[in-house]
Design an enzyme around this catalytic site. Structure first.
Site, PDB file in Angstrom:
ATOM      1  N   ILE A 133       0.841  -1.187   0.000  1.00 61.22           N
ATOM      2  CA  ILE A 133       0.000   0.000   0.000  1.00 61.22           C
ATOM      3  C   ILE A 133       0.879   1.241   0.000  1.00 61.22           C
ATOM      4  O   ILE A 133       2.024   1.213   0.419  1.00 61.22           O
ATOM      5  CB  ILE A 133      -0.978   0.033   1.189  1.00 61.22           C
ATOM      6  CG1 ILE A 133      -0.234   0.139   2.523  1.00 61.22           C
ATOM      7  CG2 ILE A 133      -1.905  -1.166   1.184  1.00 61.22           C
ATOM      8  CD1 ILE A 133      -1.143   0.428   3.713  1.00 61.22           C
ATOM      9  N   SER A 134       0.330   2.336  -0.518  1.00 68.29           N
ATOM     10  CA  SER A 134       1.003   3.623  -0.544  1.00 68.29           C
ATOM     11  C   SER A 134       2.300   3.512  -1.355  1.00 68.29           C
ATOM     12  O   SER A 134       2.273   3.045  -2.492  1.00 68.29           O
ATOM     13  CB  SER A 134       1.235   4.114   0.888  1.00 68.29           C
ATOM     14  OG  SER A 134       1.631   5.454   0.902  1.00 68.29           O
ATOM     15  N   ASN A 135       3.440   3.884  -0.802  1.00 70.01           N
ATOM     16  CA  ASN A 135       4.684   3.687  -1.544  1.00 70.01           C
ATOM     17  C   ASN A 135       4.929   2.211  -1.828  1.00 70.01           C
ATOM     18  O   ASN A 135       5.502   1.855  -2.858  1.00 70.01           O
ATOM     19  CB  ASN A 135       5.863   4.255  -0.751  1.00 70.01           C
ATOM     20  CG  ASN A 135       5.973   5.757  -0.880  1.00 70.01           C
ATOM     21  OD1 ASN A 135       5.239   6.388  -1.622  1.00 70.01           O
ATOM     22  ND2 ASN A 135       6.893   6.345  -0.137  1.00 70.01           N
TER      23      ASN A 135
END
Length: 661
Positions: free
Chosen positions: A288-290
């Protein structure tokens, strides 16, 4: 990127036995050496994996998933203590790091549904294999770690490979990949993707060893600034900003190396069933995210060394920070938000949460500054604050921000994330040295004026001031930090100034690195030529992070909250999905209403009534791709998921999530 950044942290668990594990076999090493270097890198004669360790995690006081803390222990408001605060053991550090990373990612609050409606924290005994890995051409290593549960399913042979969200350390995806894969009998492979919490204290000359404990610059550290940067240095350097590797450019290679290390670790764990290869072991990537951006970058890559082409079987990416040609990269919209969002949130029809930046500068100060440097147009120079707020709002809307993203962006304003992210990524993309040394070490860097250091406490009349860290603070960084200050006792300091206009001017300097144009009241650089060089360095670094198309036929599920105010889908997942589909990708896209970027904030009553968690959708997407690979069940269809908010004080229910059947 995530600033799941703001939660403070944690560490370790009971009895740890350290032994070496073998490197990949000699034939594989020879094959790697014979391969041409990856584009943009040089061949490197260093071993791929160094500082290898094996630890065991069993019994009532330890396990792989929570270091024996369980749900109740992770909910504790105080982190697990160190017996000796200045000299914590590796086991204590690990337990506290797990505490911190769970709390930084998941909503564990009572009524939030974790462990009841979705997810599990049942103990998972097993072993951990860890090492430093090096990408050819890189100056600094990244960490890799593989968790092998005692219940590993030798018939299924499953590896879940993941990358930490935000800039978190090696356990930064435990709540995403570990929580799903370990209970299912899969090994889980992690990488910190060249960021992480391996801070280096320039005052003391101390950094972090493989086991999380501190060592000197001559030890084998996870991050050691170059000798020229260490000499006479002050403050704190950290890998994401100061490795001079631009780690984001190699996110996909970091994930691929973690998968390679997983196969080598399984060979070591189960020698009678070796070899484990991509041909006989399922490899699913999730983040998730980066971390979501990293697994999508891995989806572009063919095999390498022990991994054949087609090494990935499926990918699930949640709220990914991903940049494709024609879209807005993170640095562009982050530096815009740092300057304009505090002011835009004062636009009353937006009905945003109250704005109270922890930096102490008011939202009105941001309006005044943006007007003074010409960011709001000529009319705004003489306008009042409501007119300036409307002008800031209109400029952000015109550049692609939705009202939902702006409202959720108040969290990033109040927790100082825009400034923290912009300063870190400017240094990473430009491959700049720590700012305290910039004048003497890098004359092209007059714009990144922020330094990182421990702080004296602020009072009503006296702002916090930088100082050298003490032994107790330094010892806890690896466990407690999120990978990007502020946090864990490390602050982000701009030039000392009593006037808000002077305090905010360094933000204009960060924006100038994107635009290449001087803002009218920004601190004058040494020369226009220096700005041009610095601008070109940052733009080159950003271009190195641009994603390509995934392998055709690879099953991919992308999940993104439509209220995401840190990585808006309009700038990231939506253009990536369009690009990938144009290239023929097999891709499903779930867009979820009433979901923003930070599940961990939902324990706050005001936010739990406003937003829902993302993790249930990521876990479900993993279930669906697993069923597709196991039994040929259909992959998820595209969906805009119409959720229902819970009333304040009510527990989360399945009908609130409305997960597609």
């Amino acid at each position: 990127m995530s600033a799941h950044c703001l939660r403070t942290a944690a560490v370790c668990a009971a009895f740890v036995l350290s032994v070496c594990i073998a490197s990949p076999d000699a034939a594989a090493a020879t094959a790697r050496a014979a391969r041409p270097a990856e584009p943009g890198t040089v061949k490197d004669s260093k071993p791929m994996f160094t500082q290898q360790r094996q630890t065991e995690h069993r019994g009532e006081q330890d396990d792989l998933l929570s270091a024996g803390l369980g749900l109740d222990g992770l909910r504790a408001m105080v982190p697990p203590a160190f017996a000796d605060a200045a000299h914590p053991t590796a086991a204590e550090l690990r337990r506290r790091a797990l505490w911190a990373n769970w709390r930084g990612i998941a909503d564990l609050a009572p009524g939030g549904g974790y462990g009841e409606l979705y997810g599990s924290l049942a103990p998972v005994p097993g072993r951990e294999f860890s090492a430093f890995a090096i990408v050819p051409g890189a100056r600094q290593p990244h960490r890799v770690l593989v968790q092998v549960p005692d219940g590993f399913d030798l018939n299924k042979r499953c590896v879940v490979v993941t990358a930490s969200s935000g800039s978190r350390g090696i356990y930064g995806s435990i709540a995403v990949a570990g929580a799903w894969g370990l209970p299912k009998g899969c090994a889980v492979a992690y990488t910190d993707k060249g960021a992480g919490t391996d801070y280096f204290d320039l005052d003391a000359g101390r950094g972090v060893r493989a086991d999380g404990t501190l060592g000197g610059a001559d030890d084998a550290l996870a991050f050691t600034p170059k000798a020229g940067q260490r000499e006479g240095g002050a403050g704190i350097a950290f890998k994401h900003a100061h490795s001079q590797d631009n780690p984001e450019a190699d996110w996909g290679r970091h994930v691929r190396q973690a998968a390679q290390f997983a196969l080598a670790s399984l060979d070591q764990a189960f020698p009678q069933q070796a070899p484990f290869t991509a041909a006989n072991t399922r490899i699913i990537a999730v983040g998730i995210s980066n971390g979501g951006g990293a697994v999508l970058r891995a989806a572009e890559l063919g095999g390498d060394g022990a991994l054949a082409d087609g090494w990935l079987d499926a990918v699930v990416a949640g709220e990914p920070n991903i940049y494709v040609q024609g879209a807005r990269p993170l640095y562009d919209y982050t530096t815009q938000a740092a300057l304009l969002m505090p002011c835009a949130l004062l636009h009353k029809p937006l009905a945003a949460m109250p704005v109270a930046p922890i930096t102490g500068d008011s939202a009105q100060s941001y309006c005044d500054f943006a007007a003074s440097v010409g960011l709001l147009g000529d009319e705004a120079r003489q306008a009042d604050t409501p007119a300036r707020a409307q002008a800031a709002y209109e400029r952000m809307r015109d550049s692609g921000w939705s009202d939902d993203a702006l409202r959720a962006g108040a969290l990033s304003v109040n927790f100082d994330l825009w400034r923290a992210v912009a300063a870190t990524y400017a240094s990473a993309y430009g491959r700049f040295v720590p700012a305290a040394q910039a004048r003497s070490k890098d004359p092209d860097q007059p714009w990144v004026r922020y330094v990182y250091a421990a702080a004296t406490p602020a009072s009503k009349d006296v702002p916090a001031a930088s100082r050298a860290a003490n032994d107790n603070e330094r010892a806890a960084w690896w466990a407690d930090a999120s990978g990007i200050p502020p946090g864990a006792g490390v602050q982000l300091f701009g030039p000392a100034a009593s006037d808000p206009q002077q305090r905010l001017a360094p933000l204009a300097g960060l924006r100038e690195l994107w635009s290449g144009q001087l803002l009218q009241s920004a601190i004058a650089p040494d020369s226009a030529q220096a700005l041009t060089r610095a601008h070109e360095r940052v733009r080159k670094g950003i271009e190195e992070t641009r994603a390509g198309a995934p392998r055709k036929g690879l099953p991919i599920v992308v999940v993104h909250g439509l209220d995401d105010g840190l990585i808006p889908p309009a700038f990231s997942s939506a253009p990536y999905v369009a690009m990938a589909r144009k290239a023929g990708a097999q891709l499903s896209y779930w867009q979820v209403r009433n979901v923003q970027h930070f599940d961990s904030f939902l324990g706050l009553p005001a936010l739990s009534a406003r937003y829902l968690p993302l993790l249930p959708y990521v876990y479900t997407a993993l279930d669906r791709v697993d069923a597709y690979l196991d039994r040929g069940e259909p992959l998820p269809a595209d969906a805009v998921i119409e959720t229902t908010l819970r009333a304040q004080g009510q527990g989360l229910k399945a009908e609130n999530l409305a997960i597609p059947k």
